[in-house]
Write a protein that holds these residues in place. Structure first.
Motif, PDB file in Angstrom:
ATOM      1  N   ALA A   1      24.650  54.969  55.546  1.00 14.07           N
ATOM      2  CA  ALA A   1      24.205  56.216  54.914  1.00 14.07           C
ATOM      3  C   ALA A   1      25.287  57.291  55.050  1.00 14.07           C
ATOM      4  CB  ALA A   1      22.901  56.700  55.545  1.00 14.07           C
ATOM      5  N   PRO A   2      25.396  58.201  54.076  1.00 14.41           N
ATOM      6  CA  PRO A   2      26.455  59.214  54.098  1.00 14.41           C
ATOM      7  C   PRO A   2      26.338  60.229  55.230  1.00 14.41           C
ATOM      8  CG  PRO A   2      24.982  59.566  52.240  1.00 14.41           C
ATOM      9  CD  PRO A   2      24.587  58.269  52.872  1.00 14.41           C
ATOM     10  N   ASP A   3      25.159  60.346  55.836  1.00 11.69           N
ATOM     11  CA  ASP A   3      24.997  61.328  56.923  1.00 11.69           C
ATOM     12  C   ASP A   3      25.328  60.740  58.293  1.00 11.69           C
ATOM     13  OD1 ASP A   3      22.795  59.646  56.951  1.00 11.69           O
ATOM     14  OD2 ASP A   3      21.362  61.245  57.375  1.00 11.69           O
ATOM     15  N   ARG A   4      25.674  59.454  58.352  1.00 10.70           N
ATOM     16  CA  ARG A   4      26.090  58.850  59.626  1.00 10.70           C
ATOM     17  C   ARG A   4      27.501  59.346  59.952  1.00 10.70           C
ATOM     18  NH1 ARG A   4      21.987  55.062  61.000  1.00 10.70           N
ATOM     19  NH2 ARG A   4      22.982  55.302  63.012  1.00 10.70           N
ATOM     20  N   THR A   5      27.911  59.170  61.181  1.00 12.06           N
ATOM     21  CA  THR A   5      29.216  59.711  61.579  1.00 12.06           C
ATOM     22  C   THR A   5      30.352  58.737  61.260  1.00 12.06           C
ATOM     23  OG1 THR A   5      29.182  58.778  63.817  1.00 12.06           O
ATOM     24  CG2 THR A   5      28.147  60.971  63.494  1.00 12.06           C
TER      25      THR A   5
ATOM     26  N   GLU B   1      30.476  56.041  63.803  1.00 19.08           N
ATOM     27  CA  GLU B   1      29.539  54.936  63.550  1.00 19.08           C
ATOM     28  C   GLU B   1      30.114  53.970  62.516  1.00 19.08           C
ATOM     29  OE1 GLU B   1      25.042  56.325  64.019  1.00 19.08           O
ATOM     30  OE2 GLU B   1      26.242  57.773  62.853  1.00 19.08           O
ATOM     31  N   ALA B   2      30.740  54.522  61.484  1.00 17.50           N
ATOM     32  CA  ALA B   2      31.353  53.670  60.467  1.00 17.50           C
ATOM     33  C   ALA B   2      32.488  52.846  61.076  1.00 17.50           C
ATOM     34  CB  ALA B   2      31.864  54.518  59.305  1.00 17.50           C
ATOM     35  N   ALA B   3      33.294  53.476  61.935  1.00 15.64           N
ATOM     36  CA  ALA B   3      34.396  52.760  62.584  1.00 15.64           C
ATOM     37  C   ALA B   3      33.873  51.610  63.446  1.00 15.64           C
ATOM     38  CB  ALA B   3      35.224  53.731  63.430  1.00 15.64           C
TER      39      ALA B   3
ATOM     40  N   ASP C   1      32.964  62.512  65.064  1.00 18.75           N
ATOM     41  CA  ASP C   1      31.604  63.041  65.207  1.00 18.75           C
ATOM     42  C   ASP C   1      31.103  63.716  63.933  1.00 18.75           C
ATOM     43  OD1 ASP C   1      31.413  62.211  67.883  1.00 18.75           O
ATOM     44  OD2 ASP C   1      32.535  63.997  68.534  1.00 18.75           O
ATOM     45  N   GLN C   2      31.914  63.726  62.905  1.00 19.05           N
ATOM     46  CA  GLN C   2      31.555  64.367  61.632  1.00 19.05           C
ATOM     47  C   GLN C   2      30.860  63.371  60.702  1.00 19.05           C
ATOM     48  OE1 GLN C   2      32.120  67.684  60.963  1.00 19.05           O
ATOM     49  NE2 GLN C   2      32.707  67.721  63.121  1.00 19.05           N
ATOM     50  N   PRO C   3      30.075  63.867  59.734  1.00 20.69           N
ATOM     51  CA  PRO C   3      29.456  62.966  58.752  1.00 20.69           C
ATOM     52  C   PRO C   3      30.545  62.259  57.945  1.00 20.69           C
ATOM     53  CG  PRO C   3      28.599  65.205  58.534  1.00 20.69           C
ATOM     54  CD  PRO C   3      29.732  65.260  59.514  1.00 20.69           C
ATOM     55  N   LEU C   4      30.376  60.979  57.751  1.00 18.18           N
ATOM     56  CA  LEU C   4      31.403  60.226  57.046  1.00 18.18           C
ATOM     57  C   LEU C   4      31.512  60.641  55.586  1.00 18.18           C
ATOM     58  CD1 LEU C   4      30.248  57.644  55.180  1.00 18.18           C
ATOM     59  CD2 LEU C   4      29.568  56.919  57.421  1.00 18.18           C
TER      60      LEU C   4
END
Length: 143
Positions: free
Chosen positions: A18-22, A25-27, A69-72
């Motif tokens: 989801a676009p609001d994940r950090t 988290e994507a990494a 820590d920012q939204p992806l």
């Protein structure tokens, strides 16, 4: 040969976030899944964006570790080139080369049905070359 051939061999699984994940988290998702990019999906569109290893490196380079820590959505590529299952492999290779990207989502009828990576394309092309070489060897052996 078309994208459908590659999808029939590799499957249709797509890893998304989801676009609001950090960004962190994507990494972690990329690391855990051993993949180079993850699609960003908002539930309304087949593809909202894509976040790649390259995007993560750029974000950290520009903003430091705080970027994790920012939204992806802040760092993702929002303009994503897609293809269909009928798209030729040559067209996908040309798009990847010209656009300098390594992943192309496959969308049919407004639905995400898969993703093709440069590794998938190279694997397919190597198999084609090997089959052609074997056909020539067989021809020479029977001549």
């Amino acid at each position: 040969m078309s994208v459908n051939h590659i999808l029939s061999l590799k499957g249709h699984e797509v890893v998304a976030i989801a676009p609001d994940r950090t960004l962190g988290e994507a990494a972690r998702m990329l690391t855990d899944r051993r993949i180079g990019a993850v699609l960003v999906r908002d539930g309304e569109h087949p593809v909202t964006g894509i976040i790649s290893e390259r995007d993560i490196v750029r974000a950290i380079s520009a903003h430091g570790a705080d970027a994790l820590d920012q939204p992806l959505s802040r760092f993702m590529t929002a303009k994503v080139v897609t293809c269909t299952s009928a798209t030729s492999i040559n067209d996908v290779m040309e798009a990847m080369t010209n656009g300098k990207f390594r992943h192309v989502p496959v969308v049919e009828g407004g639905q995400l049905i898969g993703i093709i990576s440069i590794g998938d394309v190279v694997k397919h092309r190597l198999a084609e070359i090997e089959a052609e070489a074997q056909a020539i060897r067989d021809y020479i052996a029977t001549a």
